[in-house]
Design a protein around this motif. Structure first.
Motif, PDB file in Angstrom:
ATOM      1  N   LEU A  35       0.590  -1.315  -0.562  1.00  0.00           N
ATOM      2  CA  LEU A  35      -0.057  -0.440   0.294  1.00  0.00           C
ATOM      3  C   LEU A  35       0.854   1.459   0.059  1.00  0.00           C
ATOM      4  N   ASP A  37       0.990   5.905  -1.333  1.00  0.00           N
ATOM      5  CA  ASP A  37       1.082   7.032  -2.752  1.00  0.00           C
ATOM      6  C   ASP A  37       0.799   6.543  -3.469  1.00  0.00           C
ATOM      7  N   SER A  59      -1.570  -1.871  -4.003  1.00  0.00           N
ATOM      8  CA  SER A  59      -2.971  -0.234  -3.060  1.00  0.00           C
ATOM      9  C   SER A  59      -2.045   0.650  -3.294  1.00  0.00           C
ATOM     10  N   SER A  61      -3.307   4.478  -2.755  1.00  0.00           N
ATOM     11  CA  SER A  61      -4.205   5.683  -2.314  1.00  0.00           C
ATOM     12  C   SER A  61      -4.870   6.386  -3.022  1.00  0.00           C
ATOM     13  N   SER A  62      -6.263   7.307  -2.329  1.00  0.00           N
ATOM     14  CA  SER A  62      -7.160   7.836  -3.269  1.00  0.00           C
ATOM     15  C   SER A  62      -6.186   9.071  -3.616  1.00  0.00           C
ATOM     16  N   HIS A  65      -6.006  12.435  -1.255  1.00  0.00           N
ATOM     17  CA  HIS A  65      -7.282  11.580   0.204  1.00  0.00           C
ATOM     18  C   HIS A  65      -6.179  10.385   0.997  1.00  0.00           C
ATOM     19  N   GLN A  67      -6.072   9.934   3.980  1.00  0.00           N
ATOM     20  CA  GLN A  67      -6.095   9.046   5.084  1.00  0.00           C
ATOM     21  C   GLN A  67      -6.691   7.125   4.360  1.00  0.00           C
ATOM     22  N   THR A  68      -6.734   6.843   2.858  1.00  0.00           N
ATOM     23  CA  THR A  68      -6.518   5.535   2.603  1.00  0.00           C
ATOM     24  C   THR A  68      -5.182   4.616   3.546  1.00  0.00           C
ATOM     25  N   ASN A  69      -4.286   5.538   3.763  1.00  0.00           N
ATOM     26  CA  ASN A  69      -2.628   5.192   4.314  1.00  0.00           C
ATOM     27  C   ASN A  69      -3.075   5.767   5.306  1.00  0.00           C
ATOM     28  N   GLU A  73       0.563   7.755   7.327  1.00  0.00           N
ATOM     29  CA  GLU A  73       0.198   9.893   7.393  1.00  0.00           C
ATOM     30  C   GLU A  73       1.035   9.652   8.832  1.00  0.00           C
TER      31      GLU A  73
END
Length: 301
Positions: A35, A37, A59, A61-62, A65, A67-69, A73
């Motif tokens: 996962l 960015d 995978s 992140s959006s 956004h 918060q996906t990861n 962060e």
């Protein structure tokens, strides 16, 4: 558990692969999923091919956004806060303090489990710094240990006093549960669309997941994977420039061409199906220069 690795510059996809192989995978084995960015090294063709060969899914992140990861962060904030305090007098020395921020995080207990990440991973708690009351016959060694002890203690206090997760979750609501096939509104606020519009707010409804459409003008083709460089947008879809076709190979009943992309290094060259190359002049020029290569009937004439 975290591993902080100081680097002199933003690494390419190939350099990132070398780093994770030598400093992460050798300790924890190959991952099942990565996962990340949407940094340029993580959307590069090399990185996708590298993960595919390891049987690891990618995978991303959006966009806009983070918060996906969320775990990463929050840890980035923790690292930044620690380094700002530890290296404030000499910012260029930040890389020397990274290991102690990592050590403090991995050895301090987590509120959710009551155990440290180190203990969860290895089954035992590592020895912490002993009392520094004794004297040493080598003052420089004593100074080093005292400095490391102070750094670790300082980071431990910062970590215990900073409640990043609670502060972030206090103002958040659970995200909607999207399933493949659901229809959603897609905001164009953060999409670099090249369209003439004064009040475009949403781009109609779309399906989840969404994929960019392909478009071609001149010597361009539209690959399905976004590239690190900013593409041109024509007809609502990204367009990439082909520098040169380097080789051709038979694949099933069709042909693939090795594409050298304009503005990218050799590691980003990729095989593209002939049906995805919209400008046939590219193929005709290639076979005119390489008549010995297999090609469509009359391609070299």
């Amino acid at each position: 558990m975290v591993h902080f690795i100081p680097l002199p510059k933003l690494p390419s996809a190939e350099e990132t692969a070398e780093v994770v192989l030598h400093l992460l995978f050798r300790l924890h084995g190959f991952p099942r999923d990565i996962l990340s960015d949407r940094g340029p090294q993580f959307v590069a063709r090399f990185w996708k091919a590298f993960c595919n060969l390891l049987r690891a899914t990618v995978s991303l992140s959006s966009g806009h956004h983070p918060q996906t990861n969320g775990q990463t962060e929050r840890l980035n904030q923790e690292l930044e806060t620690g380094l700002r305090c530890l290296a404030s007098r000499n910012p260029s020395s930040w890389s020397k303090h990274v290991i102690w921020v990592e050590y403090a995080h991995n050895t301090l207990p987590c509120s959710s489990s009551g155990m440290s990440p180190f203990q969860c991973a290895y089954g035992y708690q590592p020895p912490l710094f002993p009392s520094l009351q004794r004297e040493a016959s080598v003052p420089s060694a004593l100074d080093l240990v005292r400095r490391c002890h102070w750094i670790w203690t300082r980071q431990a206090l910062l970590r215990n006093s900073a409640r990043y997760k609670k502060a972030a979750d206090r103002h958040r609501l659970p995200a909607p549960s999207y399933q493949s096939g659901h229809r959603v509104w897609l905001s164009t606020r953060d999409l670099p669309l090249r369209v003439e519009s004064l009040a475009m707010v949403h781009e109609g409804s779309s399906h989840v997941p969404c994929q960019s459409t392909e478009a071609a003008v001149g010597k361009h083709i539209g690959p399905s994977l976004q590239s690190p460089a900013t593409p041109r947008f024509i007809g609502g879809g990204p367009v990439y420039t082909v520098k040169k076709l380097l080789a051709v190979r038979l694949q099933g009943r069709g042909r693939q061409y090795l594409v050298d992309w304009e503005g990218y290094g050799p590691e980003e060259r990729s095989w593209v199906s002939a049906r995805n190359i919209m400008d046939l002049v590219l193929i005709q020029d290639f076979h005119r220069l390489h008549p010995e290569e297999p090609g469509p009937s009359g391609a070299g004439r």
